[in-house]
Every structure is written in structure tokens, then in C-alpha cells.
Design a protein around this motif. Structure first.
Motif, PDB file in Angstrom:
ATOM      1  N   ILE A  71      39.768  35.583  53.304  1.00 59.12           N
ATOM      2  CA  ILE A  71      40.182  35.058  52.034  1.00 59.12           C
ATOM      3  C   ILE A  71      39.219  35.551  51.023  1.00 59.12           C
ATOM      4  O   ILE A  71      39.769  35.755  49.642  1.00 59.12           O
ATOM      5  CB  ILE A  71      40.752  33.516  52.205  1.00 59.12           C
ATOM      6  CG1 ILE A  71      41.724  33.398  53.257  1.00 59.12           C
ATOM      7  CG2 ILE A  71      41.021  32.966  50.746  1.00 59.12           C
ATOM      8  CD1 ILE A  71      41.879  32.184  53.704  1.00 59.12           C
ATOM      9  N   ALA A  72      38.092  35.159  51.072  1.00 57.67           N
ATOM     10  CA  ALA A  72      37.000  35.459  49.947  1.00 57.67           C
ATOM     11  C   ALA A  72      37.050  36.928  49.573  1.00 57.67           C
ATOM     12  O   ALA A  72      37.004  37.244  48.401  1.00 57.67           O
ATOM     13  CB  ALA A  72      35.835  34.985  50.368  1.00 57.67           C
ATOM     14  N   GLY A  73      37.267  37.815  50.563  1.00 62.86           N
ATOM     15  CA  GLY A  73      37.248  39.089  50.481  1.00 62.86           C
ATOM     16  C   GLY A  73      38.323  39.757  49.630  1.00 62.86           C
ATOM     17  O   GLY A  73      38.379  40.482  48.657  1.00 62.86           O
ATOM     18  N   LEU A  74      39.441  39.168  50.144  1.00 65.13           N
ATOM     19  CA  LEU A  74      40.591  39.718  49.475  1.00 65.13           C
ATOM     20  C   LEU A  74      40.884  39.048  47.893  1.00 65.13           C
ATOM     21  O   LEU A  74      41.355  39.394  47.286  1.00 65.13           O
ATOM     22  CB  LEU A  74      41.949  39.012  50.245  1.00 65.13           C
ATOM     23  CG  LEU A  74      42.169  39.913  51.704  1.00 65.13           C
ATOM     24  CD1 LEU A  74      43.292  39.268  52.377  1.00 65.13           C
ATOM     25  CD2 LEU A  74      42.572  41.480  51.334  1.00 65.13           C
ATOM     26  N   SER A  75      40.367  37.714  47.920  1.00 71.32           N
ATOM     27  CA  SER A  75      40.583  37.186  46.403  1.00 71.32           C
ATOM     28  C   SER A  75      39.767  38.181  45.514  1.00 71.32           C
ATOM     29  O   SER A  75      39.773  38.062  44.468  1.00 71.32           O
ATOM     30  CB  SER A  75      40.180  35.760  46.576  1.00 71.32           C
ATOM     31  OG  SER A  75      40.698  34.959  47.146  1.00 71.32           O
ATOM     32  N   ARG A  76      38.555  38.416  45.942  1.00 67.31           N
ATOM     33  CA  ARG A  76      37.660  39.406  45.108  1.00 67.31           C
ATOM     34  C   ARG A  76      38.593  40.501  44.447  1.00 67.31           C
ATOM     35  O   ARG A  76      38.458  40.863  43.601  1.00 67.31           O
ATOM     36  CB  ARG A  76      36.255  39.544  45.723  1.00 67.31           C
ATOM     37  CG  ARG A  76      35.413  38.269  45.719  1.00 67.31           C
ATOM     38  CD  ARG A  76      33.981  38.891  46.253  1.00 67.31           C
ATOM     39  NE  ARG A  76      33.762  39.090  47.456  1.00 67.31           N
ATOM     40  CZ  ARG A  76      33.838  38.150  48.613  1.00 67.31           C
ATOM     41  NH1 ARG A  76      33.775  36.850  48.120  1.00 67.31           N
ATOM     42  NH2 ARG A  76      33.645  38.562  49.722  1.00 67.31           N
ATOM     43  N   LEU A  77      38.982  41.133  45.702  1.00 68.50           N
ATOM     44  CA  LEU A  77      39.760  42.264  45.434  1.00 68.50           C
ATOM     45  C   LEU A  77      40.785  42.114  44.600  1.00 68.50           C
ATOM     46  O   LEU A  77      41.208  42.961  43.605  1.00 68.50           O
ATOM     47  CB  LEU A  77      40.221  42.986  46.794  1.00 68.50           C
ATOM     48  CG  LEU A  77      41.259  43.967  46.847  1.00 68.50           C
ATOM     49  CD1 LEU A  77      40.397  45.204  46.198  1.00 68.50           C
ATOM     50  CD2 LEU A  77      41.767  44.414  47.956  1.00 68.50           C
ATOM     51  N   ALA A  78      41.749  40.934  44.687  1.00 70.68           N
ATOM     52  CA  ALA A  78      42.668  40.443  43.690  1.00 70.68           C
ATOM     53  C   ALA A  78      42.285  40.299  42.439  1.00 70.68           C
ATOM     54  O   ALA A  78      42.932  40.601  41.407  1.00 70.68           O
ATOM     55  CB  ALA A  78      43.488  39.204  44.206  1.00 70.68           C
ATOM     56  N   VAL A  79      41.170  39.710  42.046  1.00 74.83           N
ATOM     57  CA  VAL A  79      40.567  39.422  40.841  1.00 74.83           C
ATOM     58  C   VAL A  79      40.059  40.800  40.282  1.00 74.83           C
ATOM     59  O   VAL A  79      40.411  41.023  38.976  1.00 74.83           O
ATOM     60  CB  VAL A  79      39.324  38.435  40.854  1.00 74.83           C
ATOM     61  CG1 VAL A  79      38.225  38.550  39.465  1.00 74.83           C
ATOM     62  CG2 VAL A  79      39.694  37.163  41.288  1.00 74.83           C
TER      63      VAL A  79
END
Length: 153
Positions: free
Chosen positions: A113-121
């Protein structure tokens, strides 16, 4: 499934949905920018342009090309995965034998989730900057059209 597991699963789905929404918006804006670039080039080629219109329109076109570059960067495939070194995700699965995939999938969902969130941002930031460049470039193209129509020297 426990309450924390459901919460993590919901958060994971939400982040993935946000990435999909951002990619959809990016695709629409990229098509729009491409159409504006093609239309502006077609019109500019056939009109007698004065120097202020050429300079203003040229800067507008450069900003639109910059916006297109940001949009393409936003949707560029990340084969390394969202985690440093590509430890998780599709590229890793492609290298594993079938019997090792379940262990790879049981990794920490919170880290994913943290990795995907950084990608989304990162995707959202590129999209926002591209929208700003598109609006500025479009305004400059409008000004160039007014300068051409008004016959400024």
C-alpha cells in the motif's frame, strides 16, 4: 478475515483505483494536448503570422509539448515495481516458478500500500503539472490567435 485485514485490503483497493483514475485522466488529457498541438500547427502553417504571434504561439507550443512529456512520464510502465529493487509485484512474479508465487504474495500488504501510494502521488503530481502547462500553453495560443487577428506588429 479480521477487521485490520479488511481495512488493509480496502486501502489497497482504494490506492489501485486511484492509480487507475489518474491513468484515465492522463490518457484523456494526452489526447486533448495532441489534438491542440495538431490543430495549432495546422492553423499556424496556413496563416500569415506576425512576430509577436509567432513568439507567443511558439512558447505555447513548447509548454504543450512539455505537458505531453509529463503525461507520458506519468503513464510510463514501471517494470521495477513500486518497491525499490522490484522485490514485489508483477515483474517478480514473472521470474518465479509457480510453487514460489504464493510465498511472494503473502508479503506485507501494508508495504505494498505504501509503495503504491507513492506511485499514485507521483502520477498525480505529473498530471497536475501537465494540466497547469496545458492551461498556460492554451492561453498563450489564444493570445497568439488574437495577436494574429488583430494584426499587431
Amino acid at each position: 478475515m479480521s477487521a485490520p485485514d479488511r481495512t488493509l485490503t480496502a486501502a489497497h483497493a482504494e490506492v489501485r483505483a486511484e492509480i487507475a483514475r489518474t491513468d484515465s485522466k492522463t490518457a484523456l488529457l494526452l489526447a486533448f494536448v495532441g489534438a491542440v498541438l495538431a490543430g495549432a500547427w495546422t492553423l499556424a502553417r496556413d496563416l500569415p503570422l506576425n512576430r509577436p504571434a509567432v513568439v507567443t504561439g511558439g512558447v505555447g507550443l513548447v509548454l504543450l509539448v512539455g505537458a505531453a512529456g509529463l503525461l507520458l512520464r506519468s503513464v510510463r510502465p514501471n517494470l521495477g515495481g513500486p518497491h525499490p529493487g522490484g522485490r514485489h509485484g508483477f515483474p517478480l512474479w514473472a521470474t518465479l516458478p509457480a510453487d514460489e508465487i504464493p510465498a511472494a504474495l503473502s508479503s506485507d500488504l501494508a508495504a505494498d500500500i505504501a509503495g503504491l501510494s507513492r506511485l499514485a502521488v507521483a502520477k498525480f503530481t505529473h498530471l497536475r503539472r501537465a494540466v497547469d502547462l496545458t492551461m498556460t500553453g492554451g492561453a498563450l495560443l489564444l493570445l497568439a490567435a488574437l495577436l494574429t487577428a488583430g494584426g499587431a506588429r
